[in-house]
Design a protein around this motif. Structure first.
Motif, PDB file in Angstrom:
ATOM      1  N   THR A   1      -2.756   6.462  14.747  1.00 38.85           N
ATOM      2  CA  THR A   1      -2.825   5.103  15.055  1.00 38.85           C
ATOM      3  C   THR A   1      -2.406   4.313  14.284  1.00 38.85           C
ATOM      4  OG1 THR A   1      -4.443   4.598  15.930  1.00 38.85           O
ATOM      5  CG2 THR A   1      -3.910   5.591  17.607  1.00 38.85           C
ATOM      6  N   ARG A   2      -1.241   2.689  14.740  1.00 35.31           N
ATOM      7  CA  ARG A   2      -1.920   1.950  13.514  1.00 35.31           C
ATOM      8  C   ARG A   2      -2.768   0.970  13.358  1.00 35.31           C
ATOM      9  NH1 ARG A   2       3.025  -0.611  11.300  1.00 35.31           N
ATOM     10  NH2 ARG A   2       2.780  -3.000  11.351  1.00 35.31           N
ATOM     11  N   PHE A   3      -3.630   1.186  13.981  1.00 42.44           N
ATOM     12  CA  PHE A   3      -4.920   0.746  13.865  1.00 42.44           C
ATOM     13  C   PHE A   3      -5.944   1.596  12.515  1.00 42.44           C
ATOM     14  CE2 PHE A   3      -9.426  -0.246  15.257  1.00 42.44           C
ATOM     15  CZ  PHE A   3      -9.461  -1.547  14.276  1.00 42.44           C
ATOM     16  N   GLN A   4      -5.432   2.545  12.909  1.00 43.95           N
ATOM     17  CA  GLN A   4      -6.616   3.625  12.255  1.00 43.95           C
ATOM     18  C   GLN A   4      -5.501   3.550  11.546  1.00 43.95           C
ATOM     19  OE1 GLN A   4      -6.033   7.171  14.710  1.00 43.95           O
ATOM     20  NE2 GLN A   4      -8.201   7.840  15.254  1.00 43.95           N
ATOM     21  N   CYS A   5      -4.234   3.142  11.183  1.00 46.05           N
ATOM     22  CA  CYS A   5      -3.870   3.765   9.226  1.00 46.05           C
ATOM     23  C   CYS A   5      -4.592   2.040   8.926  1.00 46.05           C
ATOM     24  CB  CYS A   5      -2.283   3.558   9.417  1.00 46.05           C
ATOM     25  SG  CYS A   5      -1.574   5.063   9.583  1.00 46.05           S
ATOM     26  N   PHE A   6      -4.746   0.613   9.340  1.00 47.26           N
ATOM     27  CA  PHE A   6      -5.002  -1.154   9.032  1.00 47.26           C
ATOM     28  C   PHE A   6      -6.462  -0.072   8.612  1.00 47.26           C
ATOM     29  CE2 PHE A   6      -6.892  -4.511   9.270  1.00 47.26           C
ATOM     30  CZ  PHE A   6      -5.906  -5.421   8.775  1.00 47.26           C
ATOM     31  N   LYS A   7      -7.562   0.364   9.889  1.00 50.36           N
ATOM     32  CA  LYS A   7      -8.561   0.567   9.504  1.00 50.36           C
ATOM     33  C   LYS A   7      -8.625   1.545   8.326  1.00 50.36           C
ATOM     34  CE  LYS A   7     -12.802   1.874  10.831  1.00 50.36           C
ATOM     35  NZ  LYS A   7     -12.321   3.382  11.897  1.00 50.36           N
ATOM     36  N   GLU A   8      -8.384   2.713   8.048  1.00 45.84           N
ATOM     37  CA  GLU A   8      -8.363   3.962   7.127  1.00 45.84           C
ATOM     38  C   GLU A   8      -8.163   3.417   5.925  1.00 45.84           C
ATOM     39  OE1 GLU A   8     -10.907   5.756   7.627  1.00 45.84           O
ATOM     40  OE2 GLU A   8     -11.490   5.179   9.619  1.00 45.84           O
ATOM     41  N   ALA A   9      -6.026   2.400   5.806  1.00 42.95           N
ATOM     42  CA  ALA A   9      -6.032   2.900   4.179  1.00 42.95           C
ATOM     43  C   ALA A   9      -5.799   1.408   4.213  1.00 42.95           C
ATOM     44  CB  ALA A   9      -4.979   3.765   4.486  1.00 42.95           C
ATOM     45  N   VAL A  10      -4.773   0.797   4.625  1.00 43.67           N
ATOM     46  CA  VAL A  10      -4.685  -0.416   4.905  1.00 43.67           C
ATOM     47  C   VAL A  10      -4.752  -1.408   4.009  1.00 43.67           C
ATOM     48  CG1 VAL A  10      -3.540  -2.488   4.654  1.00 43.67           C
ATOM     49  CG2 VAL A  10      -2.096  -0.127   5.796  1.00 43.67           C
ATOM     50  N   LEU A  11      -6.010  -1.573   4.619  1.00 40.82           N
ATOM     51  CA  LEU A  11      -7.251  -2.660   4.610  1.00 40.82           C
ATOM     52  C   LEU A  11      -7.822  -1.965   3.161  1.00 40.82           C
ATOM     53  CD1 LEU A  11      -9.016  -5.283   5.540  1.00 40.82           C
ATOM     54  CD2 LEU A  11     -10.440  -4.326   7.068  1.00 40.82           C
ATOM     55  N   PRO A  12      -8.869  -1.459   2.588  1.00 38.60           N
ATOM     56  CA  PRO A  12      -9.732  -0.282   1.698  1.00 38.60           C
ATOM     57  C   PRO A  12      -8.730  -0.756   0.679  1.00 38.60           C
ATOM     58  CG  PRO A  12      -9.523   1.206   3.949  1.00 38.60           C
ATOM     59  CD  PRO A  12      -8.761   0.060   4.331  1.00 38.60           C
ATOM     60  N   ALA A  13      -7.230  -0.465   1.108  1.00 36.24           N
ATOM     61  CA  ALA A  13      -6.923  -0.218   0.099  1.00 36.24           C
ATOM     62  C   ALA A  13      -6.639  -1.373  -0.475  1.00 36.24           C
ATOM     63  CB  ALA A  13      -5.196   0.435  -0.050  1.00 36.24           C
ATOM     64  N   SER A  14      -6.178  -2.482   0.514  1.00 36.88           N
ATOM     65  CA  SER A  14      -6.193  -3.567  -0.192  1.00 36.88           C
ATOM     66  C   SER A  14      -7.748  -4.323  -0.820  1.00 36.88           C
ATOM     67  CB  SER A  14      -5.099  -4.704   0.441  1.00 36.88           C
ATOM     68  OG  SER A  14      -3.929  -4.011   1.468  1.00 36.88           O
TER      69      SER A  14
ATOM     70  N   VAL B   1       0.920  -1.141  -0.243  1.00 37.43           N
ATOM     71  CA  VAL B   1       0.145  -0.349  -0.342  1.00 37.43           C
ATOM     72  C   VAL B   1       0.759   0.922   0.184  1.00 37.43           C
ATOM     73  CG1 VAL B   1      -1.937   1.483   1.363  1.00 37.43           C
ATOM     74  CG2 VAL B   1      -2.094  -0.791   1.049  1.00 37.43           C
ATOM     75  N   ASP B   2       0.692   2.221  -0.813  1.00 32.37           N
ATOM     76  CA  ASP B   2       1.487   3.775  -1.068  1.00 32.37           C
ATOM     77  C   ASP B   2       1.574   4.092   0.396  1.00 32.37           C
ATOM     78  OD1 ASP B   2       2.710   5.888  -1.763  1.00 32.37           O
ATOM     79  OD2 ASP B   2       1.615   6.154  -4.007  1.00 32.37           O
ATOM     80  N   HIS B   3       3.359   4.317   0.596  1.00 34.12           N
ATOM     81  CA  HIS B   3       3.466   4.814   1.818  1.00 34.12           C
ATOM     82  C   HIS B   3       2.748   6.375   1.943  1.00 34.12           C
ATOM     83  CE1 HIS B   3       5.877   1.968   4.229  1.00 34.12           C
ATOM     84  NE2 HIS B   3       5.468   1.281   3.447  1.00 34.12           N
ATOM     85  N   ASN B   4       2.319   7.046   0.850  1.00 36.19           N
ATOM     86  CA  ASN B   4       1.925   7.369   1.516  1.00 36.19           C
ATOM     87  C   ASN B   4       0.715   7.977   1.990  1.00 36.19           C
ATOM     88  OD1 ASN B   4       4.278   9.424   0.157  1.00 36.19           O
ATOM     89  ND2 ASN B   4       3.736   8.225  -1.898  1.00 36.19           N
ATOM     90  N   TYR B   5       0.120   7.207   1.415  1.00 35.04           N
ATOM     91  CA  TYR B   5      -1.219   7.268   2.165  1.00 35.04           C
ATOM     92  C   TYR B   5      -1.399   7.126   3.813  1.00 35.04           C
ATOM     93  CZ  TYR B   5      -4.164   6.272  -1.898  1.00 35.04           C
ATOM     94  OH  TYR B   5      -4.115   6.202  -3.566  1.00 35.04           O
ATOM     95  N   LEU B   6      -0.570   6.638   4.033  1.00 35.36           N
ATOM     96  CA  LEU B   6      -0.083   6.266   5.573  1.00 35.36           C
ATOM     97  C   LEU B   6       0.942   8.175   5.841  1.00 35.36           C
ATOM     98  CD1 LEU B   6       1.538   2.538   5.905  1.00 35.36           C
ATOM     99  CD2 LEU B   6      -0.812   3.711   5.899  1.00 35.36           C
ATOM    100  N   LYS B   7       1.542   8.078   4.895  1.00 40.36           N
ATOM    101  CA  LYS B   7       1.534   9.234   5.772  1.00 40.36           C
ATOM    102  C   LYS B   7       0.873  10.214   5.708  1.00 40.36           C
ATOM    103  CE  LYS B   7       6.107  11.615   3.642  1.00 40.36           C
ATOM    104  NZ  LYS B   7       6.975  11.679   2.902  1.00 40.36           N
TER     105      LYS B   7
END
Ligand SMILES: Nc1ncnc2c1ncn2[C@@H]1O[C@H](COP(=O)(O)OP(=O)(O)OP(=O)(O)O)[C@@H](O)[C@H]1O
Ligand SMILES: Nc1ncnc2c1ncn2[C@@H]1O[C@H](COP(=O)(O)OP(=O)(O)OP(=O)(O)O)[C@@H](O)[C@H]1O
Ligand SMILES: [Mg+2]
Ligand SMILES: [Mg+2]
Lengths: 307, 257, 268, 268, 257
Positions: free
Chosen positions: C179-192, C165-171
């Motif tokens: 938080t790490r969980f928010q990153c997962f929920k908002e970006a990592v999971l939906p992007a995947s 997942v593009d690190h810029n989304y996490l950025k």
């Protein structure tokens, strides 16, 4: 009201007319009369059937007695006990591709023989019979033993081998279709052996003495029934278990087995038969060690049942 | 009649459910050695027109004639340079620049020497055995230019060749392309979104209207700007003047989003 | 002629040509279909191929009708479909959860990496017999077979997609103090999400394989059972009927998942 | 302190931390490995699990040594490896050729499209027995099984990659007057090379599955045969040994292909 | 001491085999309401510096203080805008612009109203329920701007926000951003490769040298240019002058390829 109905899970090694008495017991409600509910499942192949029994996937297995010897020889702490015999001869036939009027076993020499897979009872009985007729399976003919049980008929039909060792009903189908000709019976040649037997783990038998007794009684009832009725009547009875098979064919097969005395008429597995089995296994080089009759066979139950 | 003549070209794209008119009634005459820019809103059909000129698309109506011959046949003497370099990443630079002659079967020693000399002229030495990804964006675009020139085309079509480059590199490349084309007296058409680039590089700027593309207006670049290099031209007062005029004109064409 | 009209006419012509092309393609497809079955029928009748081994379309058709009327086909089909769907959902879910776990703990993912490689390379089919030992010859083992065959590959594919997942989304999220969980929920999971959906497509195929092999090994119902049984009694009409039905339903299921993929990814 | 020196010191610290991390990971990996086998051994000795069914690492180790000395393991392994490699090369080659054919003729690709979908969805494993009927119970069927299982998916993946080659590459060639064959040779094929190589990775796994199942059905040698034979005579030690060996060699083969992929794609 | 103070910042990237010094000895003071541009060769560490200011990377040495507080903690009051918009494609525009307040838990009715009003100000109406891919590049970048402003940051970091847009859109957005920031009196740092953009938009231009990045030179933009909108500034004579100076300086920094 009455006693509680106990469910017995039975795993059969294959679905075969060879086991007609078992289906009769089911169809005629002999188990029900004894207060048993039998839950029958087919686990294709002796290995899987025995595995099912050992892993408690089944309470009773209907399978060749040789598997109980294998299991014992590998050092099982809870040996598998044979308690009721269902068939007492080999169930395979020698089928020739060409029509042969006066068959003698010598004619196999130099030919290609498509046998059953190594390690199983049919293969051992086959080799035993060949040797009995002075044929060395290793040098006198070309022996093919690499095909899975279910695929042997199709391998032969698609052109492999001059002779083949086949179960019913395929042997009869081949004859009917002109694909081959039954020239001899391994069952008739091998003599009496505990070919297919009901067995259970020792621990199970201890805990469920009554159920085993009832089970054996029902089997005995069915054996008598098959013995006393015509092939046609038996075929009628077991038809629901062979939906896709021509009823005529079922009848032919049953009469063939009856003629050569393949169906045991009582569930007793006597010592002579046991010796013969180990003899055959020894000849084939597959006997891991000699096991005496009283260790792996329980004749008490059968004897009690036929009274 | 000019060197390149576009005669009443119409084109429409069809899909099952839609007909997209892309070009209407295009008539252009371009003289040999002229440098013309196409400017216009996104989707007005500029790329389509280049494809038609290159003979890659058959127009629904009209025809494009180069030097009196229809451009629809192979070996038409036209070189086409795309927005990105589209160098083949699995070929070395040498293989890349010689692909044109190799494909049309004219590859010989003379052409090879000539092409390599051209590469030298672009200040690209010692990259022959490199692969494209080892080069920077500007270098790659220069290699692409050499590849396009290797078959010695009579007409060059440039479809936004500088748009993927950063600003400084772009300014430098404009100068290089402009001087190269002047040296070899090439005829060229440049498609761009950058008004400044269009003014700085060309003799004429053709402004296209919204889809379906028509020629909306033609601007002649003043003689004194033409003589300057693109970089110098950008800082000439006449440049700002023309820029403002074209900007207004373009503004009036693009609908508010 | 006015240009509007001309365009319309050209469009009509274009559509006509298009339709003609479609018709031609349909025609050839039908031709192949018919040719295949007629040649099969003919070859079987004329004994060019062994009718016992290769049966014939007409026999299969007859058998299909009997099986349909007595309801046994529906029962077997139902069992196999249930097992497959269960196995495939289980495989995808567990695989995705495992992937999430690995993403969550980079240390764990590094530790387990060689094990994942081995498990991935291992032909899971070979585990079939062991599974029966462990779980017994019942529906559970068959479903487990259908799931096991796809878990590891799902884990690997989804985990890779999580990591890519593009690190810029996490950025972006981190600048808001996520938080790490928010990153997962908002970006990592939906992007995947598209990757997860597209593993579904692979998994549906794998689950069929797992379930069929499972049924080969231990079963008393199902299409795999029908094949094994057919072989046993040398009834190739039954075998081929089962194969054809498997082909049809595997295709339908695959298409259904593909449709789902298109629908879900449209907004993705 | 001078900045050069400081950087070097920081770098050394960084590397030290990195190495410590690596060591930690290796430690846990080893721990898992040892724990797995010791618990297995212990559970087997203490009869927590049935030693008959689950054997034990020590018994497997003993058997491995006997089998190594009498050479039978090498023979069986050799057979299976040969079959797998053959099946996998064949599958990839044929699949790629088929893909090239489809690319060549858009009409053909449109006509065959629904058939490819069906063949792709079909669990090829179910065809195993039919293959034995058609080709006989010999090495050919096993290799064929190993190949068939990967052909269609290779065709589809490679064909998709052929079609998705950036049209601008073709445009470049077309302006030079390239023929369709030149386009294929100069752009389509090399651009799809990475895809082809990465299907190799999938195919190697599929071929293992095909070969093992093929050996289950008809064989007298090979690791699949060892599994089946082990079951037949209730020698679960043999079964588990075969499984472990399969795991090891499947992994090695997979890693080899991955290495090849990295090497080839580096210049791609 | 200024609003934002960078105090002797050094940074080095480590990999197993290499140590890449990225920044050396960076000291900057930025006043509240100031607009500063960072200009420099590719890879000189501009993005790294922004990340350090935003508190996303811990510098090897030195510190960044905003309003007297270290920027390393969460909720630092810094907004960061990247080269591409990085709108979440699976969220509607409304969800996208409200993600900041949602994440840091400040989302309430007032903030929502305010943010939607800002969206209106950016001439984006009726897109609330659209998805990002339905918008043009310029619109998306404006949405990204709204998203960044939604948490009302004290400092804005813009990393080449216009470089992916076409020339005309870019010019328009420059004007919009400039006027918005002036209205809200925002402090901002803009990273760009475009000398013109740096001059047109900012009060000061900081030129970085090749890696490891150091501050090479600081250019103050003349007062008269600052008062103009970026678009107007580009056509002012003072602009050309400064452009030439910075161009030469930059030329001297970049090594010939
Ligand atoms: N192959 C095609 N099929 C259908 N429509 C097309 C096709 N190619 C282009 N179009 C449509 O034709 C119109 C003109 O496209 P074209 O690419 O020529 O525009 P352009 O001026 O080059 O745009 P841009 O400035 O964005 O490059 C567009 O509306 C586009 O959507
Ligand atoms: N995560 C990282 N690990 C190692 N090196 C890195 C990392 N990020 C950046 N670098 C290196 O640090 C240097 C500075 O990178 P940075 O992205 O800050 O430059 P930049 O000025 O933003 O460049 P550009 O103008 O191309 O955006 C570059 O040489 C880059 O290769
Ligand atoms: Mg275009
Ligand atoms: Mg950067």
């Amino acid at each position: 009201g009455k006693e509680e109905v106990q469910t017995v899970r039975v795993a059969e090694v294959t679905r075969s007319i060879f086991y007609a008495p078992q289906y009769v017991a089911l169809a005629k409600g002999f188990f029900k009369e004894e207060g048993l509910k039998v839950d029958l499942k087919t686990t294709w192949g002796g290995d899987k059937t025995m595995t099912a029994l050992l892993s408690n996937g089944a309470d009773v297995a209907l399978v060749g007695s040789e598997t109980s010897i294998y299991v014992y020889a590998r050092g099982s702490s809870d040996p598998v006990i044979n308690f009721a015999q269902l068939t007492q001869t080999d169930g395979t036939f020698l089928v020739s591709r060409e029509k042969i009027d006066n068959f003698t076993w010598d004619q196999l020499k130099g030919k290609t023989f498509l046998g059953q897979r190594k390690g199983g009872m049919p293969q051992m009985a086959g080799e035993f019979v060949l040797k009995k007729h002075g044929i060395d399976p290793k040098s006198d003919l070309k022996l093919i033993q690499n095909v899975d049980f279910a695929n042997v008929p199709s391998a032969f039909a698609s052109g492999t081998g001059d002779f083949v060792q086949l179960f019913e009903p395929t042997a009869s189908i081949f004859e009917k279709e002109g694909k081959g000709y039954i020239v001899a019976s391994f069952g008739a040649e091998s003599g009496h052996v505990p070919y297919t037997t009901f067995m259970a783990k020792q621990s199970f038998m201890k805990k469920n003495k009554e159920a085993v007794d009832k089970f054996t009684r029902a089997i005995y009832k069915a054996q008598k029934w098959v013995d006393s009725h015509s092939a046609k009547e038996t075929a009628e009875t077991i038809k629901p278990f062979f939906k896709d098979t021509d009823p005529k064919l079922i009848e032919t097969v049953i009469s063939r087995y009856k003629e050569q005395g393949s169906f045991a008429t009582d569930p007793i597995l006597d010592e002579k038969e046991w010796k013969n089995l180990q003899n055959i296994m020894g000849e084939a080089g597959e006997l891991p060690k000699e096991v005496s009759h009283d260790i792996l066979v329980n004749t008490e139950i059968a004897k009690k049942a036929i009274k | 009649m000019g060197f390149l003549t576009l005669n009443d070209i119409h084109h429409t794209y069809f899909t099952k459910t839609s007909a997209t008119p892309a070009l209407r009634n295009i008539n252009i005459d371009i003289k040999e050695g002229e440098f013309v820019s196409f400017l216009g809103p996104s989707g007005c059909g500029k790329t389509t027109l280049l494809s038609i000129i290159a003979g890659l698309i058959q127009p629904a109506r009209g025809c494009a004639m180069l030097d009196g011959k229809n451009t629809g046949k192979t070996d038409s003497g036209i070189g086409y340079m795309l927005q990105q370099d589209y160098l083949f990443p699995w070929k070395t630079i040498e293989e890349n620049i010689l692909i044109g002659p190799k494909i049309n079967g004219t590859l010989n020693h003379a052409i090879k020497t000539e092409t390599l000399a051209l590469l030298d002229k672009m200040e690209l030495r010692n990259v022959l055995t490199s692969y494209p990804k080892q080069l920077s964006g500007g270098m790659r675009q220069r290699v692409a230019l050499v590849r396009t020139l290797a078959t010695n085309p009579k007409l060059l079509l440039l479809d936004e060749p500088f748009s993927a480059l950063d600003y400084q590199t772009k300014l430098k490349l404009e100068n290089l392309v402009s001087s190269t084309f002047k040296t070899f007296n090439k005829t060229a058409i440049l498609v761009t979104h950058d008004i400044g680039e269009a003014i700085a590089m060309s003799n004429r700027v053709l402004l296209f209207s919204q889809r379906p593309g028509k020629i909306h207006k033609i601007f002649d670049v003043p003689e004194n700007l033409r003589l300057l290099s693109p970089f110098e031209a950008r800082h000439h007062p006449a440049y700002n003047e023309l820029f403002q005029v074209i900007w207004k004109e373009l503004e009036s064409l693009e609908p508010e989003e | 002629m006015n240009p509007k009209n001309e365009t319309e006419q050209l469009h009509l012509q274009y559509i006509k040509r298009l339709n003609k092309g479609h018709k031609q393609i349909r025609f050839y497809q039908l031709l192949i279909f018919l040719a295949f079955f007629s040649i099969w029928e003919l070859a079987s009748r004329k004994n060019w191929i062994d009718p016992l081994l290769f049966s014939s379309p007409s026999k299969i058709w007859e058998l299909l009708q009997t099986k349909l009327t007595d309801g046994s086909l529906a029962a077997n089909l139902g069992i196999t479909l249930t097992e497959t769907v269960l196995g495939f959902i289980l495989g995808t879910l567990l695989g995705t959860c495992l992937a999430a776990l690995l993403w969550w703990s980079p240390l764990l993912s590094k530790i387990l990496d060689p094990y994942l490689v081995v498990l991935n390379a291992m032909p899971k089919i070979a585990l079939g017999p062991i599974l029966i030992v462990a779980l017994g010859p019942n529906l559970t083992s068959i479903v487990a077979m259908g799931a096991i065959i796809s878990i590891i590959i799902t884990t690997i594919v989804v985990f890779t997609s999580f990591r890519e997942v593009d690190h810029n989304y996490l950025k972006v999220l981190q600048t808001f103090g996520a938080t790490r969980f928010q990153c997962f929920k908002e970006a990592v999971l939906p992007a995947s999400f598209p990757t997860i959906i597209s593993t579904l497509k692979v998994n549906v195929g794998l689950s069929w394989v797992g379930v069929i092999v499972g049924e080969f090994l231990a079963s008393s119902k199902g299409l795999g059972y029908m094949i094994i049984y057919g072989f046993q009694v040398f009834d190739f009409t039954l075998v081929l009927l089962s194969l054809l039905i498997i082909a049809v339903f595997a295709t339908l299921m695959y298409q259904a998942v593909e449709l789902l993929e298109k629908k879900l990814i449209k907004n993705g």
